[in-house]
Design an enzyme around this catalytic site. Structure first.
Site, mmCIF file in Angstrom:
data_model
loop_
_atom_site.group_PDB
_atom_site.id
_atom_site.type_symbol
_atom_site.label_atom_id
_atom_site.label_comp_id
_atom_site.label_asym_id
_atom_site.label_seq_id
_atom_site.Cartn_x
_atom_site.Cartn_y
_atom_site.Cartn_z
ATOM 1 N N ASP A 100 46.576 49.982 29.039
ATOM 2 C CA ASP A 100 46.039 48.797 29.694
ATOM 3 C C ASP A 100 46.746 47.586 29.069
ATOM 4 O OD1 ASP A 100 44.245 47.021 30.939
ATOM 5 O OD2 ASP A 100 42.558 48.377 30.619
ATOM 6 N N ASP A 202 45.933 44.283 33.647
ATOM 7 C CA ASP A 202 44.688 43.525 33.746
ATOM 8 C C ASP A 202 44.932 42.228 34.532
ATOM 9 O OD1 ASP A 202 41.905 43.419 32.466
ATOM 10 O OD2 ASP A 202 42.705 41.462 31.893
ATOM 11 N N GLU A 267 45.233 45.536 38.369
ATOM 12 C CA GLU A 267 43.825 45.217 38.654
ATOM 13 C C GLU A 267 43.796 43.948 39.495
ATOM 14 O OE1 GLU A 267 39.601 43.916 36.623
ATOM 15 O OE2 GLU A 267 41.493 43.198 35.836
ATOM 16 N N HIS A 328 34.746 50.091 33.738
ATOM 17 C CA HIS A 328 34.012 49.520 32.601
ATOM 18 C C HIS A 328 33.406 48.147 32.910
ATOM 19 C CE1 HIS A 328 37.915 47.724 32.736
ATOM 20 N NE2 HIS A 328 37.524 46.798 31.880
ATOM 21 N N ASP A 329 33.551 47.674 34.134
ATOM 22 C CA ASP A 329 33.040 46.349 34.480
ATOM 23 C C ASP A 329 31.843 46.395 35.429
ATOM 24 O OD1 ASP A 329 34.951 44.921 32.999
ATOM 25 O OD2 ASP A 329 36.418 45.029 34.621
#
Ligand code: GLC
Length: 543
Positions: A100, A202, A267, A328-329
């Site tokens: 990431d 990201d 993302e 994870h969000d």
């Protein structure tokens, strides 16, 4: 694999939140050696690649998404040596590693920012977005932080303000500075040389802002609870999706291609599937996330709408779709969809994920149906929850330790350790060991559907042909290649439903490959296929 198996297209990518996967040293936080010890489990599950949420040194204001050094591993996770061991052990098992990269912003502890804030003429000043406030002290423009409040933070020392799209401890870098751009591209090369197979970028579409930092215009009014947040009342045309991103992606893709086939998935920040589609293609990213499934209610038509839109957007374009039920969000799909501890809906959701034309992403613990941990104010670690409680509780709920066994601490940490977030109270029953031993468990269902996807190329690369346009309860489609046609049907309700079949489909005799609710079915032919409550059913023609 017999046919031309491309791991990032045909394979399955498993997201690991390293803090919460496996703790090898008993400090209550997961680490790289912990992951290495679990590789056989992941191989057995049938996934092809592991995406690790950030592992770099970080003060953890945003739990790793605030990076203080792009070229090292945070000691709490291990070291470059433990990373090398993980890569080697993963590769020995045919598992790829996806890192990431958080390149829109750094931590305020990154040496660049430490320097940058020292003075207006510091050589690193232009690595970030510094501007004078307006004469009345107001911010230079109307940009906001998605985590709440103004996007501009005053630095009293120099009297200027810097921009941060996220927390104030995450200053946005200035991608228009050639030194920043070059450094960031070198970061990719550094990790590629260490054997990394791909990257998750990201909030990549926020890297480039409008060169003149123009105000964002107001957004069109929509009936959407998001409109309650000032951030979503702006149309983010000047702080995201700047056209200058495209040449950067072209350069990045050349670097990725030069190192064999290194993958990149972006993302997509704020934008939907249409925005994601802009960035995918031969000389751009391999993929960009479409998060529509995270917002689908439990209706056949809701999922159909999301799939149909994505299929159409990417039709005729050299680009590959992807599907995500968890990350994870967001609250976990088990928390969004399941009733209590019942996993029937989760079996259906998994069958959907693994039979669509697109790369499936799994989030750790999804395969055992982990639920979000319930949060109280004093437990909250995520600053969103700290700041906005009780309006927003933050993202800790979906980040709890992996439930490996019925041992104290669920086998995540040694029994005496204090885990960084509590383990869900359901771990004595809901854990990997228990589900491995139970033939009808969700974990074994994941393994079976994943194995089926592996056996049938039509499920991976075959055409997606809708059978229903999505009624409230029933969703059905075919996956078709030159060799075979599979029929896949879902019943989103708790009652029996009939699926109407027409023409060729009705005259064909079908046999069951897999069902989430029954163990056998007599071969079927006719115009109306009866589906059991909550069933996911995969059929093939009887030759
Ligand atoms: C992405 C990450 C999220 C993080 C944010 C800022 O949206 O997924 O966890 O807080 O970027 O880096």
């Amino acid at each position: 694999m017999t046919d031309n198996f491309i791991w990032w297209r045909d394979g399955i990518i498993y997201q690991i939140y390293p803090r919460s996967f496996a703790d090898s040293n008993g400090d209550g936080v997961g680490d790289l050696d912990g992951i290495t010890h679990k590789l056989d489990y992941l191989k057995d599950l049938g996934v092809d690649a592991l995406w690790l949420s950030p592992i770099y040194p970080s003060p953890d204001v945003d739990f790793g998404y605030d990076v203080a050094n792009y070229l090292d591993v945070d000691p709490k996770f291990g070291s470059l040596e433990s990373f090398d061991r993980l890569v080697k052990a993963a590769h020995e098992r045919g598992l790829r590693i996806v890192l990431d990269l958080v390149l829109n912003h750094t931590s305020d502890q990154h040496p660049w920012f430490v320097e940058s804030r020292k003075s207006k003429d510091n050589p690193y000043r232009d690595y970030y977005l510094w501007r004078d406030p307006q004469p009345d002290g107001e911010a230079p423009n109307n940009w906001l932080s998605i985590f709440g409040g103004d996007g501009w933070e005053l630095d009293p020392e120099t009297g200027q303000m810097y921009f941060h799209m996220f927390y104030k401890e995450q200053p946005d870098v200035n991608w228009r500075n050639p030194a920043v751009r070059q450094y960031m591209l070198d970061v990719f090369k550094f990790w590629m040389e260490r054997g990394v197979d791909g990257f998750r970028l990201d909030v990549f579409n926020a890297y480039y802002k409008h060169p003149d930092l123009l105000d964002n215009p107001p957004a069109r009014l929509r009936l959407d609870p998001m409109m309650l947040a000032p951030f979503f009342r702006q149309n983010h045309i000047n702080d995201t999706d700047n056209p200058d991103m495209i040449p950067l992606l072209n350069d990045l893709r050349a670097i990725l291609d030069a190192g064999g086939e290194t993958y990149a998935v972006g993302e997509t920040f704020i934008g939907g599937a249409d925005v994601a589609a802009r960035y995918i293609g031969r000389d751009k990213l391999h993929a960009a996330f479409n998060f529509d499934f995270l917002k689908c209610g439990w209706w056949g038509h809701a999922f159909f709408k999301a799939i149909d839109k994505w299929e159409k957007l990417l039709d005729g374009v050299d680009a590959w779709p992807n599907y995500v039920l968890n990350n994870h969000d967001n609250p976990r799909s088990a928390t969004r969809y399941a009733h209590g501890e019942d996993d029937q809906r989760l079996k259906l959701a998994a069958a959907l994920l693994f039979t669509l034309r697109g790369t499936p992403f799994i989030y750790y613990g999804e395969e055992i149906g982990m639920r979000d941990i319930p949060l109280t104010r004093d437990m909250v670690k995520d600053p969103i929850g700290k700041r906005f409680w009780p309006l927003m509780k933050g993202r800790d709920g979906c980040r709890a330790p992996m439930q490996w066994s019925a041992e104290p601490n669920a086998g995540f940490s040694p029994p005496h350790a204090e885990t960084w977030l509590p383990v869900h109270a359901n771990y004595p029953k809901r854990n990997v060991l228990a589900q491995q031993a139970e033939p009808g468990s969700l974990l074994n269902w994941y393994r079976r559907v994943i194995a089926l996807r592996r056996q049938h190329a039509a499920l991976r690369t075959g055409k997606f042909v809708p059978v229903t346009r999505g009624t409230n309860f029933v969703l059905a489609y075919q996956r078709q290649n030159e060799d075979e046609t599979l029929l896949i049907a879902f019943n989103f309700s708790g009652n029996r439903q009939n699926l109407a079949l027409e023409d060729d489909l009705a005259s064909q005799t079908w046999e069951m490959l897999l069902s989430s609710t029954r163990s056998a079915m007599v071969p079927f032919s006719g115009a109306s296929l009866s589906l059991e409550p909550n069933e996911a059913l995969i059929l093939r023609p009887v030759k």
